[in-house]
Scaffold this active site. Structure first.
Site, mmCIF file in Angstrom:
data_model
loop_
_atom_site.group_PDB
_atom_site.id
_atom_site.type_symbol
_atom_site.label_atom_id
_atom_site.label_comp_id
_atom_site.label_asym_id
_atom_site.label_seq_id
_atom_site.Cartn_x
_atom_site.Cartn_y
_atom_site.Cartn_z
ATOM 1 N N HIS A 130 0.995 -0.912 0.018
ATOM 2 C CA HIS A 130 0.086 0.082 -0.037
ATOM 3 C C HIS A 130 0.943 1.399 0.072
ATOM 4 O O HIS A 130 2.047 1.258 0.413
ATOM 5 C CB HIS A 130 -0.709 -0.085 1.362
ATOM 6 C CG HIS A 130 -1.742 1.046 1.324
ATOM 7 N ND1 HIS A 130 -1.555 2.218 2.142
ATOM 8 C CD2 HIS A 130 -3.165 0.807 1.189
ATOM 9 C CE1 HIS A 130 -2.752 2.979 1.921
ATOM 10 N NE2 HIS A 130 -3.643 2.360 1.357
ATOM 11 N N ASP A 207 3.204 -3.944 7.911
ATOM 12 C CA ASP A 207 1.792 -3.207 7.853
ATOM 13 C C ASP A 207 0.808 -4.062 8.073
ATOM 14 O O ASP A 207 0.433 -4.877 7.279
ATOM 15 C CB ASP A 207 1.987 -2.498 6.444
ATOM 16 C CG ASP A 207 0.780 -2.043 6.105
ATOM 17 O OD1 ASP A 207 -0.327 -2.174 6.828
ATOM 18 O OD2 ASP A 207 0.653 -1.325 4.939
ATOM 19 N N GLN A 210 -4.492 -4.923 7.035
ATOM 20 C CA GLN A 210 -5.357 -5.970 6.670
ATOM 21 C C GLN A 210 -5.142 -7.454 7.301
ATOM 22 O O GLN A 210 -5.723 -8.146 6.898
ATOM 23 C CB GLN A 210 -5.269 -6.067 5.134
ATOM 24 C CG GLN A 210 -5.471 -4.921 4.410
ATOM 25 C CD GLN A 210 -6.810 -4.311 4.317
ATOM 26 O OE1 GLN A 210 -7.859 -4.875 4.680
ATOM 27 N NE2 GLN A 210 -7.123 -2.909 4.054
ATOM 28 N N LYS A 233 -10.321 -0.538 10.382
ATOM 29 C CA LYS A 233 -10.462 -1.680 9.356
ATOM 30 C C LYS A 233 -10.843 -2.878 10.271
ATOM 31 O O LYS A 233 -11.021 -3.926 9.736
ATOM 32 C CB LYS A 233 -9.025 -2.055 8.894
ATOM 33 C CG LYS A 233 -8.197 -0.937 8.049
ATOM 34 C CD LYS A 233 -8.432 -0.702 6.655
ATOM 35 C CE LYS A 233 -7.403 0.198 6.199
ATOM 36 N NZ LYS A 233 -8.004 0.770 4.896
ATOM 37 N N CYS A 371 -4.841 2.497 -3.755
ATOM 38 C CA CYS A 371 -3.776 3.309 -2.914
ATOM 39 C C CYS A 371 -2.480 2.115 -2.951
ATOM 40 O O CYS A 371 -1.772 1.960 -2.105
ATOM 41 C CB CYS A 371 -3.820 3.368 -1.425
ATOM 42 S SG CYS A 371 -5.215 4.528 -1.274
HETATM 43 N N1 PMP Z 1 -1.916 -0.444 4.631
HETATM 44 C C1 PMP Z 1 -2.891 -1.391 4.347
HETATM 45 C C2 PMP Z 1 -2.444 -2.466 3.637
HETATM 46 C C3 PMP Z 1 -4.052 -0.522 4.078
HETATM 47 O O1 PMP Z 1 -5.089 -1.421 3.468
HETATM 48 C C4 PMP Z 1 -4.468 0.791 4.507
HETATM 49 C C5 PMP Z 1 -5.642 1.529 4.306
HETATM 50 N N2 PMP Z 1 -6.107 1.003 3.028
HETATM 51 C C6 PMP Z 1 -3.277 1.404 4.964
HETATM 52 C C7 PMP Z 1 -2.093 0.851 5.134
HETATM 53 C C8 PMP Z 1 -3.402 2.752 5.428
HETATM 54 O O2 PMP Z 1 -4.206 3.002 6.491
HETATM 55 P P1 PMP Z 1 -4.737 4.174 7.269
HETATM 56 O O3 PMP Z 1 -5.277 5.019 6.396
HETATM 57 O O4 PMP Z 1 -5.708 3.705 8.197
HETATM 58 O O5 PMP Z 1 -3.553 4.912 7.894
#
Ligand code: PMP
Length: 413
Positions: A130, A207, A210, A233, A371
């Protein structure tokens, strides 16, 4: 309707009733919410915990001697304890409360890496990441002259393990890797990857945005150094999340931001920083969000992570089988192990157009690059449609998606 055996576990199927937002019509159809990977819906217990705090207990934390401030602090710190238990942290010092995964990764890039990285050093990531697990490393590499190197993925969306392991040398000063890909659902073989990195002394940040909503996570057992995740999430509020880090590493790192609460003493000549984890929590935090996140942890644990993982595994294979039966549909992401997410294309319909047609039929999916632009580039696509599951989804949601896809196919025929 006929449901596979494992999907009718009374516990999980009744969970849907706990989520008020799921019980509505959208564009004249029952809502089939298949976008939990972007932001999951919240159960009544989370909504109520936040409302109760706002109604009765709101005050600033850590500061006041009065009753409301004590209550707010107890609730806020109580949530920290729940989060420690949730991922099996060894102490509260390791549990830094942030606004989410993005802030947690930036914190590590700036406080752990920036002071020590130098030209010639490398930060290693993968093509699956991401943007939150790409751009913070890019920034710190630009700031220090270090290089960002990237391990490839194959046509299924699996990391090419031999290539990743081959890139692990003593020049690498950080490995940033996702637990589960938000674009393709790939579950990375973290144990093997982390063990290889640790064997040559590479620090590892996972990270986990998910990961935590879908499976039991034990940071000690994983063996990583940092694990980041977001409340929204995992059925909690937005703007509240976590950086778990090893105490010795956090101890060695300078503060990320300066301000109130992260200090013990301030004069114009010198500032003495607060102890962990407060050293990294400058300013008034998202008190209600963190309290809601604590309630989300309670909720997940009451359902049981094992139950959730099993339910979603069954539902994911049900969804994949059904999607395969739609003529002209191409699955994007067919990794060896996937969790809760499936990307796809339908003929040459642009994902945004497809998403709009699905929305007209009450089906909420995410469309676009998710993203994760490098993943899309790897597959030569501008974006995909993505259906993602939460513990509250059932086969009716999937069937509604399939019917809506059939209609979309006719509209664009
Ligand atoms: N990493 C992953 C794998 C994500 O899916 C997301 C959110 N789509 C993020 C990071 C970023 O999370 P946040 O916007 O809550 O900081």
């Amino acid at each position: 309707m006929n449901q596979p055996e494992a999907l009718v576990s009374t516990d999980i199927s009744s969970c849907r009733d706990d989520f008020p937002a799921l019980h509505q019509e959208v564009n004249g159809h029952p809502l089939a919410f298949l976008d939990s990977a972007a932001s999951a819906q919240q159960p009544n217990t989370v909504i109520d915990a936040v409302a109760r705090y706002q109604r009765h207990d709101h005050a600033n934390v850590h500061r006041g001697v009065h009753t409301l401030s004590h209550r707010a602090t107890e609730l806020y710190e109580g949530a920290r304890d729940k989060l420690c238990n949730f991922v099996n942290a060894t102490s509260r010092a390791e549990m830094v409360l942030t606004s989410g995964t993005t802030e947690a990764i930036n914190l590590v890039a700036q406080s752990f890496c920036r002071p020590t990285l130098k030209p010639g050093d490398q930060v290693l990531i993968t093509w699956l990441e991401h943007h939150s697990n790409i751009v913070p490393w890019q920034l710190v590499c630009e700031q220090t002259g270090a290089d960002l190197i990237v391990a490839p993925i194959d046509d299924n969306g699996d990391i090419v393990l031999s290539e990743l392991l081959g890139l692990m040398t003593t020049r690498v000063k950080m490995l940033g890797i996702g637990h589960v890909s938000n674009a393709l659902g790939t579950v990375n073989p973290l144990h093997e990857i982390i063990a290889a990195a640790k064997s040559i002394g590479i620090p590892v940040l996972v990270d986990g945005a998910q990961g935590v909503p879908h499976m039991q996570v034990d940071v000690q057992e994983l063996g990583c150094d940092f694990y980041a995740f977001s409340g929204h999430k995992m059925f909690g509020p937005t703007g509240a999340g976590v950086l778990w880090g090893r105490e010795a590493l956090l101890e060695s790192m300078p503060p990320y931001k300066g301000g109130g609460d992260m200090i013990l003493e301030v004069s114009f000549e010198n500032t003495v920083f607060n102890e962990l984890p407060y050293k990294f929590e400058a300013g008034t935090p998202n008190i209600s969000g963190i309290i809601g996140l604590g309630a989300a942890v309670d909720y997940l644990q009451s359902v049981g992570m094992q139950n959730i993982a099993e339910h979603e595994k069954n539902l994911h294979s049900y969804m994949v089988d059904k999607l395969k039966s739609v003529s002209g549909l191409r699955l994007i992401g067919t990794a060896r192990k996937q969790a809760s997410v499936q990307s796809f294309m339908l003929n040459d319909i642009h994902p945004h157009d497809l998403g709009t047609i699905l929305d007209h039929q009450g089906v909420a999916v995410r469309t676009g690059h998710h993203c994760a632009m490098p993943v899309m580039q790897r597959f030569g696509l501008p974006g995909t449609a993505r259906a993602s599951l939460g513990l509250y989804n059932n086969t009716d949601d999937i069937d509604q998606l399939i019917d809506a896809l059939e209609k979309a196919r006719q509209v664009f025929a």
